[in-house]
Design an enzyme around this catalytic site. Structure first.
Site, short mmCIF file in Angstrom:
data_model
loop_
_atom_site.label_atom_id
_atom_site.label_comp_id
_atom_site.label_asym_id
_atom_site.label_seq_id
_atom_site.Cartn_x
_atom_site.Cartn_y
_atom_site.Cartn_z
N LYS A 211 57.90 43.02 49.31
CA LYS A 211 56.55 43.33 49.80
C LYS A 211 55.68 42.07 49.69
CE LYS A 211 52.57 44.76 48.17
NZ LYS A 211 51.66 44.16 49.14
N GLY A 268 50.61 43.24 36.81
CA GLY A 268 51.86 43.03 36.08
C GLY A 268 52.00 44.05 34.95
N GLU A 285 55.77 37.21 36.60
CA GLU A 285 55.17 35.87 36.57
C GLU A 285 53.69 36.08 36.86
OE1 GLU A 285 53.45 32.91 37.33
OE2 GLU A 285 54.64 32.51 39.12
N CYS A 319 48.76 29.72 39.76
CA CYS A 319 48.82 30.38 38.45
C CYS A 319 48.89 29.37 37.31
CB CYS A 319 50.00 31.34 38.40
SG CYS A 319 51.51 30.59 38.99
N GLU A 416 40.98 33.66 34.17
CA GLU A 416 41.59 32.94 35.29
C GLU A 416 40.65 33.04 36.49
OE1 GLU A 416 45.17 34.62 37.19
OE2 GLU A 416 46.00 32.61 37.12
P1 NDP Z 1 47.46 41.17 42.81
O1 NDP Z 1 48.21 41.08 41.53
O2 NDP Z 1 46.71 42.43 43.09
O3 NDP Z 1 48.44 40.92 44.06
C1 NDP Z 1 49.73 40.37 43.99
C2 NDP Z 1 50.71 41.24 44.77
O4 NDP Z 1 50.81 42.53 44.15
C3 NDP Z 1 50.29 41.53 46.21
O5 NDP Z 1 51.45 41.66 47.01
C4 NDP Z 1 49.59 42.86 46.07
O6 NDP Z 1 49.53 43.59 47.27
C5 NDP Z 1 50.50 43.56 45.08
N1 NDP Z 1 49.86 44.66 44.37
C6 NDP Z 1 48.55 44.93 44.25
N2 NDP Z 1 48.38 46.03 43.48
C7 NDP Z 1 49.61 46.46 43.13
C8 NDP Z 1 50.10 47.53 42.34
N3 NDP Z 1 49.28 48.40 41.75
N4 NDP Z 1 51.43 47.66 42.18
C9 NDP Z 1 52.28 46.78 42.75
N5 NDP Z 1 51.89 45.76 43.52
C10 NDP Z 1 50.57 45.57 43.70
O7 NDP Z 1 46.49 39.96 42.88
P2 NDP Z 1 45.15 39.85 43.75
O8 NDP Z 1 45.54 39.56 45.12
O9 NDP Z 1 44.27 41.05 43.60
O10 NDP Z 1 44.41 38.66 43.02
C11 NDP Z 1 43.63 38.95 41.87
C12 NDP Z 1 43.77 37.90 40.84
O11 NDP Z 1 45.11 37.84 40.41
C13 NDP Z 1 43.49 36.50 41.35
O12 NDP Z 1 42.14 36.23 41.33
C14 NDP Z 1 44.26 35.69 40.37
O13 NDP Z 1 43.50 35.50 39.21
C15 NDP Z 1 45.46 36.53 40.06
N6 NDP Z 1 46.65 36.15 40.84
C16 NDP Z 1 47.62 35.47 40.21
C17 NDP Z 1 48.71 35.05 40.92
C18 NDP Z 1 49.80 34.27 40.28
O14 NDP Z 1 50.49 33.54 40.96
N7 NDP Z 1 50.01 34.42 38.99
C19 NDP Z 1 48.85 35.28 42.35
C20 NDP Z 1 47.80 36.08 42.92
C21 NDP Z 1 46.74 36.46 42.16
P3 NDP Z 1 48.22 43.50 48.20
O15 NDP Z 1 48.12 42.11 48.64
O16 NDP Z 1 48.57 44.44 49.28
O17 NDP Z 1 47.07 43.95 47.34
#
Ligand code: NDP
Length: 508
Positions: A211, A268, A285, A319, A416
């Site tokens: 996904k 996570g 991660e 990240c 973050e």
């Molecule tokens: P999310 O953790 O929400 O998104 C990452 C992925 O998880 C996307 O594919 C998202 O789908 C999906 N997702 C969202 N909610 C769920 C759930 N309940 N169960 C399973 N999968 C889910 O990050 P955000 O996009 O909301 O970003 C928010 C914050 O997270 C950022 O500001 C940053 O601080 C952090 N972040 C960290 C990352 C890293 O590399 N460690 C990467 C991205 C964000 P969808 O896009 O459809 O919501």
């Protein structure tokens, strides 16, 4: 916040230089780069995309779609099918069939041929993929072209090499695939995160349902095209764009054997709860708040480049970004001065322009999160610095930002931000640097800048961070494991550790 529409100019040289350029007394020399826009027409983006299940592109079961935007213009890029739970069920069934009947039984050398073929096509289509990734994420083309896509191909080359050598990877043991992997990836490095997850999974004989993030589905869908071009058997790679709830449905699905997630710590944690009590394998991660530590004996000009790369690379949406700068007190003034000078030269704007250093933030929601945290920094008493630069009128842009007078308790020092925002703190002794660096709930990465090798080794031993860079920052390699401690998650991606996360080891 400072803001200016004046062109950046070499004013320090004053009127004398201005005069020698044929300008009037006191007039500034224009110091702008001519635009150098990468051609967009190398990538054809269709109006509509479906899900990819069992090797075929299909609409969502309920016909649902969502619009994917270009964050630099706020214009729609494409309409994409939004997967339902029924679609995920179908995708998991297809992946299971493909794993049992075909992929899981192929000799490693046959799996390797497919992976090598995919790696070659990724390289052949690298320019197209770089432009597509830049359009969908907002990242500068020079980064997608020189970092993301080369690393994507490198991961496939690397894991293709392991596919027929699993007995050497894990000597004395038999490495069996886990089965079907459910993989959920974020929007900051969409194709690279896909590669980190799909390449080792396939090399080890697993099939996948992936996904992508809702704001960046296009490169995963293009990757599915590449899999077809490589004649990958149907069902080995399934792509199901959809909202977060589809991600959690996938993670909880009884038909999968492994969950791999990259994203926020909050999500996570939820995924950890969904998987707890099952026999699914899990790698998480998650976020980070890395300390980039500058000692007084460091080569300061190089360190400044490392600081800039550490936090302004990919707009800070990384990240492992070096978002907390720890500078030894004796050199803090000179480091800040050099940093401010360097910030003034960063070009913010059109991500497709080859001169751009800082592109667009990936979404309005992320931009608002950055703005909110920056406002909290100002309200809590930190001192903000932003270079004067003209931002495009449309799109989600944010100026490179530097905070001084930051206290450990400030939100900008703890949370973050995931944006181009650096918080500067100071230290006097190595012990104090370690204490401050480790004073975070995260533990993903850190940087050390010093000329003393012994100090690097000692600091790296005491830093609670999965990755420690010394006299460099944000360097990645497919042979090197990546992952965190504490709230930054567990499990490793990359290298042999990344392969281990996709196998079950049995005795001979
Ligand atoms: P999310 O953790 O929400 O998104 C990452 C992925 O998880 C996307 O594919 C998202 O789908 C999906 N997702 C969202 N909610 C769920 C759930 N309940 N169960 C399973 N999968 C889910 O990050 P955000 O996009 O909301 O970003 C928010 C914050 O997270 C950022 O500001 C940053 O601080 C952090 N972040 C960290 C990352 C890293 O590399 N460690 C990467 C991205 C964000 P969808 O896009 O459809 O919501």
């Amino acid at each position: 916040m400072s803001s200016s529409t004046e062109p950046r100019a070499l004013t320090r040289a004053g009127g004398a230089v201005g005069a020698s350029w044929g300008l009037g007394e006191g007039q500034a020399i224009p110091w702008e780069y001519a635009p150098s826009r990468e051609a967009r027409d190398i990538v054809a983006i269709r109006e509509r995309y479906g899900l990819v299940i069992d090797g075929r592109e299909v609409p969502a079961a309920d016909g649902g779609t969502f619009v994917d935007l270009d964050p630099a213009t706020e214009e729609p890029l494409a309409v994409v099918a939004r997967a339902t739970k029924a679609d995920v069920d179908r995708a998991v069934r297809a992946a299971r069939r493909a794993q049992r009947r075909r992929w899981g039984n192929l000799p490693g050398r046959e799996r390797a041929k497919y992976l090598f073929r995919i790696a070659r096509i990724l390289q052949e289509r690298s320019r197209e993929l770089a432009v597509l990734e830049t359009l969908d994420t907002g990242k500068p083309i020079k980064e997608s072209r020189d970092v993301d896509i080369p690393l994507v191909a490198a991961h496939f080359w690397y894991y293709a090499g392991w596919a027929d050598k699993l007995e050497y990877a894990f000597p004395g043991r038999v490495a069996r695939p886990l089965g079907v992997a459910g993989q959920i990836i974020p929007w900051n490095f969409p194709l690279l995160m896909l590669a980190w997850k799909i390449a080792p999974a396939l090399a080890a004989g697993n099939t996948v349902v992936l996904k992508p993030a809702s704001t960046t589905p296009l490169s995963a869908l293009r990757f599915a095209e590449i899999c077809r071009e490589a004649d990958l058997p149907p069902g080995v790679v399934n792509i199901v764009p959809g909202p977060g709830e589809i991600g959690s449905y996938l993670a909880a699905h009884p038909g999968i054997d492994k969950v791999a997630f990259t994203g926020s710590t909050a999500v996570g944690r939820q995924i950890g709860q969904l998987v707890a009590g099952t026999d699914k394998a899990l790698t998480l991660e998650l976020g980070g708040k890395a300390a980039n530590i500058i000692f007084e004996d460091a080569a300061l000009d190089q360190a400044v480049e490392g600081i800039v790369n550490g936090i302004y690379f990919n707009q800070g949406e990384v990240c492992c970004a070096g978002s907390r700068l720890l500078v030894q007190e004796s050199v803090v003034d000179v480091v800040i001065e050099k940093l401010k000078d360097r910030l003034a030269t960063l070009r913010v704007g059109d991500p497709l322009d080859k001169n751009t250093d800082v592109g667009a933030i990936n979404s309005r929601a992320q931009l608002e999160k950055i703005e909110e945290l920056v406002a909290s920094g100002v309200a809590e008493g930190a001192e903000i610095y932003q270079p004067a630069c003209q931002l495009p009128e449309r799109g989600y842009f944010f100026r490179p930002t530097l905070f001084t007078n930051v206290a450990q308790s400030h939100r900008i020092a703890r949370e973050e931000i995931f944006g181009p925002v650096l918080s500067v703190l100071t230290f006097r002794t190595p012990d104090e640097a370690i204490e401050k660096a480790n004073n975070t709930e995260y533990g993903l990465s850190a940087g050390i800048w010093t000329e003393k090798g012994s100090r690097i080794l000692e600091m790296a031993r005491r830093l609670r961070a999965g990755v420690v860079w010394a006299n460099t920052y944000n360097k990645f390699d497919p042979t090197s494991p990546f992952g965190g401690y504490k709230e930054s998650g567990f499990g490793r991606e990359g290298g042999l550790h990344g392969l281990l996360a996709y196998v079950r080891l049995e005795d001979r």
